[in-house]
Design a protein around this motif. Structure first.
Motif, short mmCIF file in Angstrom:
data_model
loop_
_atom_site.label_atom_id
_atom_site.label_comp_id
_atom_site.label_asym_id
_atom_site.label_seq_id
_atom_site.Cartn_x
_atom_site.Cartn_y
_atom_site.Cartn_z
N ARG A 1 0.85 -1.19 0.00
CA ARG A 1 0.00 0.00 0.00
C ARG A 1 0.88 1.24 0.00
NH1 ARG A 1 -2.67 -3.77 -0.66
NH2 ARG A 1 -4.58 -4.47 0.39
N ASP A 2 0.50 2.22 -0.81
CA ASP A 2 1.23 3.49 -0.88
C ASP A 2 0.19 4.60 -0.95
OD1 ASP A 2 2.93 5.58 -1.23
OD2 ASP A 2 3.99 4.75 -2.94
N ALA A 3 0.14 5.44 0.09
CA ALA A 3 -0.89 6.46 0.16
C ALA A 3 -0.30 7.80 0.55
CB ALA A 3 -1.97 6.07 1.17
N THR A 4 -0.85 8.87 -0.01
CA THR A 4 -0.49 10.24 0.35
C THR A 4 -1.76 11.05 0.52
OG1 THR A 4 -0.32 10.98 -1.96
CG2 THR A 4 1.69 10.12 -0.93
N ASP A 5 -1.72 12.01 1.42
CA ASP A 5 -2.86 12.92 1.53
C ASP A 5 -2.38 14.30 1.94
OD1 ASP A 5 -3.52 13.46 4.59
OD2 ASP A 5 -3.04 11.33 4.46
N ASN A 6 -3.08 15.29 1.42
CA ASN A 6 -2.83 16.69 1.72
C ASN A 6 -4.16 17.33 2.09
OD1 ASN A 6 -2.91 19.68 0.56
ND2 ASN A 6 -0.81 19.25 1.16
N VAL A 7 -4.20 17.95 3.25
CA VAL A 7 -5.46 18.51 3.75
C VAL A 7 -5.23 19.97 4.13
CG1 VAL A 7 -7.26 18.34 5.50
CG2 VAL A 7 -6.20 16.26 4.62
N ARG A 8 -6.09 20.84 3.63
CA ARG A 8 -6.06 22.27 3.97
C ARG A 8 -7.34 22.60 4.72
NH1 ARG A 8 -2.97 25.58 0.20
NH2 ARG A 8 -4.58 27.17 0.40
N THR A 9 -7.20 23.29 5.86
CA THR A 9 -8.38 23.57 6.68
C THR A 9 -8.31 24.99 7.24
OG1 THR A 9 -8.41 21.25 7.37
CG2 THR A 9 -9.78 22.77 8.61
N ASP A 10 -9.44 25.68 7.17
CA ASP A 10 -9.62 26.96 7.83
C ASP A 10 -10.43 26.70 9.10
OD1 ASP A 10 -10.29 29.47 8.72
OD2 ASP A 10 -10.74 30.28 6.75
N PHE A 11 -9.75 26.42 10.20
CA PHE A 11 -10.44 26.01 11.42
C PHE A 11 -11.28 27.13 12.02
CE2 PHE A 11 -7.33 22.50 11.51
CZ PHE A 11 -8.19 21.45 11.79
N GLN B 1 0.83 13.99 4.55
CA GLN B 1 1.06 12.70 5.16
C GLN B 1 1.37 11.65 4.09
OE1 GLN B 1 -0.93 10.81 9.04
NE2 GLN B 1 -2.37 10.96 7.37
N ASP B 2 2.37 10.80 4.37
CA ASP B 2 2.73 9.71 3.47
C ASP B 2 2.72 8.41 4.27
OD1 ASP B 2 3.54 11.21 0.98
OD2 ASP B 2 4.91 12.12 2.43
N PHE B 3 2.19 7.36 3.65
CA PHE B 3 2.13 6.07 4.34
C PHE B 3 2.43 4.96 3.34
CE2 PHE B 3 -0.25 2.28 5.77
CZ PHE B 3 0.36 2.10 7.00
N GLU B 4 3.37 4.09 3.70
CA GLU B 4 3.72 2.93 2.88
C GLU B 4 3.65 1.67 3.75
OE1 GLU B 4 7.42 3.31 0.88
OE2 GLU B 4 6.98 5.31 0.09
N GLN B 5 3.12 0.62 3.16
CA GLN B 5 2.95 -0.63 3.92
C GLN B 5 3.25 -1.82 3.01
OE1 GLN B 5 -0.93 -1.29 5.86
NE2 GLN B 5 -0.89 -3.34 4.99
N SER C 1 5.90 -0.96 7.82
CA SER C 1 5.24 0.26 7.36
C SER C 1 6.07 1.47 7.75
CB SER C 1 3.83 0.38 7.96
OG SER C 1 3.89 0.54 9.37
N GLU C 2 5.88 2.55 6.98
CA GLU C 2 6.53 3.84 7.24
C GLU C 2 5.48 4.94 7.13
OE1 GLU C 2 9.82 4.53 4.70
OE2 GLU C 2 10.93 2.74 5.31
N LEU C 3 5.44 5.78 8.14
CA LEU C 3 4.50 6.90 8.17
C LEU C 3 5.27 8.19 8.36
CD1 LEU C 3 1.62 8.15 8.42
CD2 LEU C 3 1.80 7.74 10.89
N GLY C 4 5.02 9.16 7.48
CA GLY C 4 5.59 10.49 7.61
C GLY C 4 4.49 11.53 7.71
#
Length: 280
Positions: free
Chosen positions: A111-121, A142-146, A172-175
């Motif tokens: 598994r190889d996943a990336t996500d980018n989230v922008r929020t105006d809290f 965030q990056d995640f490899e498994q 797994s590796e999580l950044g």
């Protein structure tokens, strides 16, 4: 062969009163694709390769600022909230081989996943009267490899006894990196003696003046990560003394190592922040 495709789209139903647009936030834009190939060259062997792909660029539900009363489905955001930008690639290979002592199964996953989230809290702009927070913007990457590998042998000793045993490896590796900026806003603490916000090093609110004071813009960076390696050995037996009774016993041993890091930085210098976040 098997092919599958999913597409979800929906227009937003949140109004942004600050930007003057209607139903312009809260969109959904989601796609997923799957493909699987099964190969069975003999009666005793088969292999199935599966690939999954997900792309999600939907908006997060916009923040509703409560300082101006409860106004469902309305935001005053002044920060471009692209919401979630999520990508996933997943491969799975499963092979089964019928031998004289049982079925040998191999399952390999990646598994190889990336996500980018922008929020105006804060859900508002610096011109508004929200307190104690006037601005709180965040970008998270965030990056995640498994990777995982299982080898399993299952079979029967006779009509009354079944068994299953094998090994399982996982890594797994999580950044994680999150950068935020914020400005606090409070009632003028020196207004009673006739002094402006500047007298105590603060900035007046652009719309109501020295009634509300704003602090200098601060920048926060949160860095974290986790590396995992795990090896497991397992086994089980099942006994059927009668047609109506079944007794099972299983055991598993796991040896796992984890390395983690976590750091938090705060500064008023935007050049020291991993991603500069000014209000528009």
């Amino acid at each position: 062969m098997k092919l599958g495709y999913i597409k979800k789209e929906r227009d937003g139903y949140w109004d942004n009163a600050n930007e003057g647009c209607e139903e312009c936030e809260g969109n959904i834009d989601y796609e997923s694709f799957t493909a699987a190939v099964l190969w069975q060259p003999t009666d005793s062997f088969d292999a199935k390769l599966t690939y999954d792909r997900i792309e999600d660029q939907s908006d997060l539900p916009p923040m509703d600022p409560f300082f101006n009363g409860e106004t469902p489905f309305q935001t005053l955001s002044d920060f471009d909230q692209r919401g979630v930008d999520y990508d996933l690639d997943a491969f799975t290979l499963e092979m089964n081989w019928e031998t004289k002592i049982g079925v040998l199964t191999s399952i390999t996953g990646n598994r190889d996943a990336t996500d980018n989230v922008r929020t105006d809290f804060d859900g508002a702009s610096l011109n508004d009267t929200a307190s104690p927070i006037a601005l709180f913007h965040t970008i998270r990457d965030q990056d995640f490899e498994q990777f995982s590998q299982e080898l399993r042998l299952s079979g029967s000793f006779n009509d009354d006894w079944d068994f299953s045993t094998g090994v399982y490896y996982y890594e797994s590796e999580l950044g994680f990196e999150q950068n935020s900026t914020n400005i606090a806003q409070i009632p003028n603490p020196v207004a009673s003696v006739g002094l402006p916000c500047a007298a105590i090093g603060l900035t007046p609110n652009p719309s109501v003046g020295d009634v509300l004071c704003q602090t200098p813009q601060a920048y926060d960076s949160h860095l974290a990560g986790e590396d995992v390696k795990s090896l497991g050995v397992f086994g089980s037996v099942t006994w059927r003394p009668t047609d109506k009774l079944e007794v099972g016993f299983g055991a598993r041993y796991i040896d796992e190592e984890k390395e983690m890091n976590n750091a938090f930085f705060e500064t008023t210098d935007p050049l020291l922040n991993g991603c500069v976040l000014f209000q528009p």
